[in-house]
Design a protein around this motif. Structure first.
Motif, short mmCIF file in Angstrom:
data_model
loop_
_atom_site.label_atom_id
_atom_site.label_comp_id
_atom_site.label_asym_id
_atom_site.label_seq_id
_atom_site.Cartn_x
_atom_site.Cartn_y
_atom_site.Cartn_z
N GLU A 99 -3.76 42.97 -18.01
CA GLU A 99 -3.79 41.51 -17.92
C GLU A 99 -4.35 40.86 -19.18
OE1 GLU A 99 -4.51 41.37 -13.06
OE2 GLU A 99 -6.10 40.75 -14.45
N MET A 100 -4.97 41.66 -20.01
CA MET A 100 -5.56 41.13 -21.24
C MET A 100 -4.52 41.15 -22.37
SD MET A 100 -8.78 40.26 -20.85
CE MET A 100 -10.14 40.48 -19.70
N SER A 158 -4.77 36.48 -15.11
CA SER A 158 -5.10 37.27 -13.92
C SER A 158 -4.02 37.13 -12.85
CB SER A 158 -6.45 36.82 -13.36
OG SER A 158 -6.70 37.42 -12.10
N ILE A 195 -14.29 45.49 -22.62
CA ILE A 195 -13.32 44.50 -23.11
C ILE A 195 -13.40 44.38 -24.63
CG2 ILE A 195 -12.75 42.04 -23.10
CD1 ILE A 195 -13.61 41.94 -20.18
N VAL A 197 -9.23 36.94 -27.42
CA VAL A 197 -8.76 37.58 -26.20
C VAL A 197 -8.38 36.52 -25.16
CG1 VAL A 197 -11.09 37.80 -25.24
CG2 VAL A 197 -9.28 39.37 -24.49
N ARG A 198 -7.27 36.81 -24.43
CA ARG A 198 -6.79 35.92 -23.36
C ARG A 198 -6.62 36.75 -22.08
NH1 ARG A 198 -8.52 32.90 -26.45
NH2 ARG A 198 -7.47 31.20 -27.58
N TRP A 199 -6.84 36.10 -20.93
CA TRP A 199 -6.75 36.78 -19.64
C TRP A 199 -5.83 36.00 -18.71
CZ3 TRP A 199 -11.02 36.86 -15.35
CH2 TRP A 199 -10.61 37.71 -14.31
N ALA A 217 -9.04 44.06 -14.99
CA ALA A 217 -8.10 43.36 -15.87
C ALA A 217 -7.50 44.30 -16.91
CB ALA A 217 -8.81 42.19 -16.55
N LEU A 218 -8.29 45.18 -17.49
CA LEU A 218 -7.78 46.09 -18.52
C LEU A 218 -6.82 47.11 -17.91
CD1 LEU A 218 -10.96 46.75 -20.72
CD2 LEU A 218 -8.96 45.37 -21.30
#
Length: 789
Positions: free
Chosen positions: A549-550, A576, A600, A572-574, A544-545
């Motif tokens: 995507e974060m 994907s 994260i 923090v929001r994801w 994700a990082l």
């Protein structure tokens, strides 16, 4: 004595003595230092009102000697005139001396002091007349006879009236000079010198005698004043405080009963004087001998003649159980012989009940009265030790209510809370001696089975729970239906630790929910569906990082008084590529389990610090940190890099932790937080009171803020006495520890005003702002600037 007996001043009116009193100060001709020397003169001259008759008799004897020596020389008229003047002077000085009665209780005025000097001067001049004018008409022998007699009078004055040395010195000088002059007229110069030397010796002796008397008098009066002050303090102590004094003799019988002590016992003074101290405290239990261990401890202390302080004992007063706090010390007489005990005591029943209430609230759920997560953890840990020791099995059941959210959303939180209370009642009825149920939070409950070695016992209990909770509920005229899903794990087969057992029972619960609810699933290593979903989610989370995507959202925290923004919490929001938007409640626990929370969390901290540099200098950024991050050896280095790379000042970064960090590796977590505090950052305790009750760590760590969980806020707004008590306790505790408080979950103006009145310093919630992107967060300060303008 001091006339103003107010103990609060706590200061003696007596002068502070120098190492040696100057002669002029002794005579009353100077007042060295800043002491109250008018008070000193009162102590001196109060003695003059004594022995007046003896002084009159001494002067009468000397007057007879003058008449015998010089009546034939000067004639009757002159002698009669002199005797009349002597009589008048004697009457005048006697009146002056009698006026000094009681002068030790007041200050001597300058007028009184001056009148006494005038009187003694007149008396001295009167006695100088026969020495100077009568004697020159007689012989030297007659002069010496009169001088010797008068010298005896002077020495007597020095001894008897040592308190007023100035008068004695004046009298000695006037009479001595007259005698010396007369001796010189006769040509007896040696005699004249001897008289002068004698006068000097008498004056010196007068000063020394007065100095000794004055020092002793001040010391004596000081002791009396201290004794009075102590008495006043004791009296004021008993009158104005809740404490009272107690005293027992060598046989442990009550003596010198104070009114407050009798009141505390609910008896009259005469009822308890001479009674056994321990018997009075034990009440009806004295006959059976089955009184509290604390009374046994008190008896031991009295028997061993040991000092003790703040000893909490359980007593029975008029058939009512009370708690007293006693302190005592043994008494000895002047010969060192033990004569009893004396001490102070107070009734601490209310304080103890309050402490027990707080301890109860910290370990029990406020809504249902069931044990909370902390107690369930302890019970499960104890069950696992028992299973390991006796080679048996224990079990943990986690259950979740089906369709409860629909009830809560449609009928409101009050109905939902009432349903949870009814659910807890039904669960309690199903528990035997071998099981304990508690509330984990929300609509989740946990059950610990201490001995689950009987085959099928776990499944049988789970089925009874589902059947009982699925029955209808009548709440506020509504007939409501919910179900229950149960997941279970057996120890030590399904896990070696408390965390493993609870996590695996949670996995089993997810499977039960996935199957439609209303079912019981036991943990199996082959929970393929959930494991596959978890694997895919974990694989995506690992990239994700790298895929950007974060992102970060920021929720404002405002000052409770003026509602200005004082900080933002970074969230923090994801989003994907494979799974779309994934809620933090889903990926954060996964990140913590897989330790992906460490990279994260590092990214969140770095980005949050960079963004905070765009805000006003007084606004802080709060970053949530998990327990996994804290146990990393280089956590402090991570914080330093984030601050250094962004240029953010350390005091603007606030680290938020939850109570769960103290459940595992508490010492490592505490050491990491102490390093962060040493850098200048602040640390906030989030979700306080919701599960782990880290009251002890509030004392050990310098938290800057305690965040009150939204469940307590909502409960207090809805009238929950328990939630209100917890918030009040947290606010009071935070103030005493010089910490701030933040109330979470405030959703409208009424809730904000309610929380403000409770004393919380900061507020966070949707009413002041939902989590927002960085660009919108910057606009908040623009709007604040326009509003102030």
């Amino acid at each position: 004595m001091v006339t103003d007996t107010r103990v609060s001043e706590n200061q003696s009116s007596l002068p502070v003595l120098p190492e040696r009193l100057p002669a002029l100060a002794v005579l009353g001709l100077s007042s060295p230092g800043e002491a109250d020397w008018a008070r000193l003169r009162g102590l001196q001259y109060s003695r003059l009102s004594e022995n007046v008759l003896m002084r009159l008799l001494s002067q009468a004897i000397v007057a007879i000697m003058v008449v015998w020596l010089y009546l034939d020389v000067v004639g009757l008229p002159v002698m009669g005139a002199w005797l009349a003047v002597l009589l008048c002077a004697t009457v005048y000085i006697t009146q002056c001396d009698k006026a000094f009665a009681g002068a030790d209780n007041r200050k001597l005025t300058q007028e009184e002091f001056r009148r006494r000097i005038v009187a003694i001067t007149i008396m001295g001049l009167t006695w100088a007349v026969p020495l100077l004018f009568f004697a020159v008409q007689g012989t030297l022998v007659e002069l010496l006879t009169l001088w010797i007699t008068l010298s005896a009078l002077i020495v007597g004055l020095v001894l008897v009236v040592a308190a007023a040395p100035l008068g004695s010195v004046i009298f000695a000088i006037l009479t001595g000079l007259a005698a010396a002059i007369s001796a010189a007229i006769f040509g007896a110069y040696e005699t004249s010198v001897i008289i002068v030397v004698t006068i000097a010796i008498i004056c010196q002796g007068t000063v020394e005698s007065a100095r000794t008397y004055l020092t002793a008098r001040i010391a004596q009066d000081g002791m009396a004043e201290k004794s009075e002050v102590v008495s006043l303090l004791l009296r004021e102590f008993e009158e104005n405080q809740a404490d009272w004094l107690w005293q027992v003799d060598t046989n442990k019988r009550i003596r010198s009963v104070s009114p407050r002590f009798a009141f505390a016992l609910g008896k009259q003074l005469e009822e308890i004087e001479g009674k056994s101290f321990l018997q009075i405290l034990a009440g009806d239990a004295w006959e059976s001998g089955e009184f509290s261990p604390s009374l046994h401890e008190l008896a031991d202390r009295l028997k061993e003649k040991e000092n003790f302080s703040n000893l909490i004992i359980k007593v029975e007063i008029n058939a009512e159980q009370r708690w007293w706090e006693l302190s005592g010390t043994p008494m000895v007489d002047d010969y060192g012989v033990y004569v009893g005990f004396r001490g102070v005591g107070s009734d601490v029943t209310e304080q103890r009940e309050s402490s027990e209430k707080i301890a109860y609230l910290a370990r029990y759920d406020t809504l249902t009265g069931l044990p909370n997560r902390l107690m369930l953890n302890e019970a499960l840990r104890d069950a696992m030790r028992y299973a390991k020791q006796w080679r048996t099995r224990c079990a943990f059941l986690m259950l979740d209510l089906d369709r409860f959210k629909a009830v809560n959303d449609s009928l409101g939180h009050q109905v939902g809370d009432k349903m949870l209370a009814k659910v807890s009642g039904r669960l309690t009825e199903l528990m035997g001696d071998n099981a304990m149920c508690g509330r984990l939070g929300g609509d989740e409950f946990g059950i610990v089975i201490r001995d689950a070695s009987t085959k099928g016992s776990v499944d049988a209990l789970a089925r009874r729970i589902i059947a009982s909770l699925s029955k209808p509920y009548d709440i506020d005229g509504n007939t409501l239906y919910v179900g229950a899903s149960v997941g279970s794990a057996v120890g030590p087969r399904d896990g070696k630790t408390v965390e493993e057992i609870m996590r695996n029972s949670d996995l089993a619960l997810y499977r039960a929910k996935d199957e439609g609810g209303g079912a019981h699933c036991q943990y199996e290593p082959t929970l393929h569906v959930h494991a596959e979903e978890r694997r895919k989610l974990e694989a995506s989370l690992r990239h994700a990082l790298d895929r950007n995507e974060m992102s970060l959202n920021f929720q404002p925290v405002v000052d409770a008084n003026d509602e200005t923004v004082v900080s933002f919490e970074a969230l923090v929001r994801w989003n994907s590529q494979e799974h779309g938007f994934v809620g933090p409640d889903k990926f954060i626990p996964l990140a913590e389990d897989t330790r992906l929370i460490i990279p994260i969390g590092t990214w969140v901290m770095e980005q949050a610090c960079i963004e905070a540099c765009n805000w006003p200098s007084h606004v802080r950024i709060a970053v949530n940190v998990s327990g996994e991050q804290l146990i990393e050896p280089d956590f402090a280095s991570t914080v330093i890099r984030a601050l250094s790379n962004s240029g953010l000042e350390a005091h603007r970064l606030e680290i938020e932790v939850t109570e769960s960090i103290f459940l595992r590796d508490a010492n490592i977590a505490r050491a990491a937080l102490e390093q962060v505090i040493a850098l200048g950052c602040t640390v906030a305790l989030d979700d306080f009171g919701t599960g782990y009750s880290s009251l002890g760590y509030l004392r050990k760590l310098s938290f800057s803020t305690i965040k009150v969980d939204r469940s307590f806020v909502q409960g207090a707004v809805q009238g929950s006495a328990e939630s209100l008590a917890i918030i009040n306790a947290v606010v009071a505790m935070a103030e005493s520890l010089e910490m701030s408080t933040t109330a979470e979950g405030v959703e409208n103006a009424e809730e904000a005003e309610f929380i403000r009145k409770l004393g919380c310093k900061k507020i966070q919630g949707y009413y002041f702002g939902r989590p927002m992107p960085a660009s919108e967060a910057r606009q908040v300060f623009v709007r604040e600037g326009l509003r102030r303008a």
